[in-house]
Scaffold this motif. Structure first.
Motif, short mmCIF file in Angstrom:
data_model
loop_
_atom_site.label_atom_id
_atom_site.label_comp_id
_atom_site.label_asym_id
_atom_site.label_seq_id
_atom_site.Cartn_x
_atom_site.Cartn_y
_atom_site.Cartn_z
N GLU A 181 0.74 -1.12 -0.01
CA GLU A 181 0.22 0.11 -0.03
C GLU A 181 0.80 1.05 0.00
O GLU A 181 0.54 2.25 -0.62
CB GLU A 181 -0.95 -0.06 1.39
N TYR A 183 2.36 1.61 -3.40
CA TYR A 183 1.40 2.01 -4.52
C TYR A 183 1.37 3.64 -4.35
O TYR A 183 1.11 4.08 -5.51
CB TYR A 183 0.09 1.40 -4.25
N TYR A 222 1.82 5.71 -7.59
CA TYR A 222 0.70 6.19 -8.30
C TYR A 222 0.72 7.52 -9.05
O TYR A 222 0.36 7.83 -9.98
CB TYR A 222 -0.65 6.02 -7.37
N GLY A 279 0.13 -0.49 -10.53
CA GLY A 279 -0.18 -1.64 -9.97
C GLY A 279 0.98 -2.86 -10.06
O GLY A 279 1.39 -3.40 -9.23
N LYS A 280 1.18 -2.83 -11.66
CA LYS A 280 2.27 -3.90 -11.94
C LYS A 280 3.81 -3.51 -11.41
O LYS A 280 4.52 -4.10 -10.81
CB LYS A 280 2.43 -3.65 -13.51
N THR A 319 4.27 -1.95 -8.57
CA THR A 319 4.35 -2.23 -7.11
C THR A 319 4.54 -3.78 -7.00
O THR A 319 5.13 -4.15 -6.28
CB THR A 319 2.93 -2.00 -6.52
#
Length: 216
Positions: free
Chosen positions: A12, A15, A19, A27-28, A30
């Motif tokens: 988390e 990300y 982001y 997402g990838k 992370t």
């Protein structure tokens, strides 16, 4: 906190840092970084420069993996001409894993057939398996080289010193004793790297020679 919760928490945090700059791949990226060891991830979250570097490497690896490989469509001559480029791409992907053996592992993987190497560039999961396998092999070799039945730290240092001296003597017979003594002040892990990478050893010897010239 169990391991699953720890990974989720780290994920988390990663990300949320990734982001804002890389929304499309957050997402990838992370997920790729979460493959790294826990202590490395914790350090990344505290060191902005280290995190940025890791993200950039992961992003390059992701982009390389997504691009259709043009190498397979070329003539054989072009393939050999582009082998350096393939090696560089593979190194970038391997380096993401922060194993400490990126150059060695890349070299081991490049010994495979070109088709197999190209598969590694386009299949991150396969690459991860190969990297882990190569890393395991390297660590076992390291144990075989250094973990002799009756060895102590002192014995280990003596063996490293003897091997180092014989290599340094080939490069600079006249100052071999001095240079070996200077290099033995390094950490054992760094010394082992010198013993296995002749080019790195040459650079270290040149630096030591320069230091000697300054003192004389």
């Amino acid at each position: 906190m169990d391991e699953e919760e720890y990974v989720e928490t780290i994920g988390e945090q990663l990300y949320s840092r990734i982001y804002p700059k890389h929304e499309e791949y957050a997402g990838k990226l992370t997920g790729m970084l979460l493959e790294l060891p826990g202590p490395v991830l914790s350090q990344m979250l505290q060191d902005e420069a280290m995190l940025t570097t890791a993200i950039e490497k992961a992003l390059r690896a992701l982009q390389v993996a997504q691009e259709p490989s043009t190498v397979t469509c070329k003539e054989e001559d072009d393939v050999s001409a582009s082998s350096d480029s393939v090696g560089e791409q593979l190194f970038e992907l391997v380096d993401v894993y922060n194993t400490g053996y990126s150059q060695k592992i890349t070299g081991m993987l490049l010994e495979q057939h070109k088709e197999a190497v190209l598969n590694l560039l386009s299949d991150p999961k396969l690459l991860e398996e190969q990297v882990n396998l190569a890393l395991k092999t390297l660590k076992e070799q390291n144990v075989e080289e250094t973990d002799i039945s009756d060895s102590s730290d002192t014995d280990d240092s003596e063996r490293l010193g003897e091997r180092l001296f014989s290599l340094v003597e080939e490069l600079d017979p006249r100052h071999a004793n001095y240079i070996t003594g200077m290099l033995l002040e390094m950490e054992p892990a760094a010394l082992r790297q010198l013993l296995s990478d002749h080019r790195m050893l040459e650079v270290a010897v040149q630096k030591a020679q320069a230091a000697l010239d300054t003192q004389s």
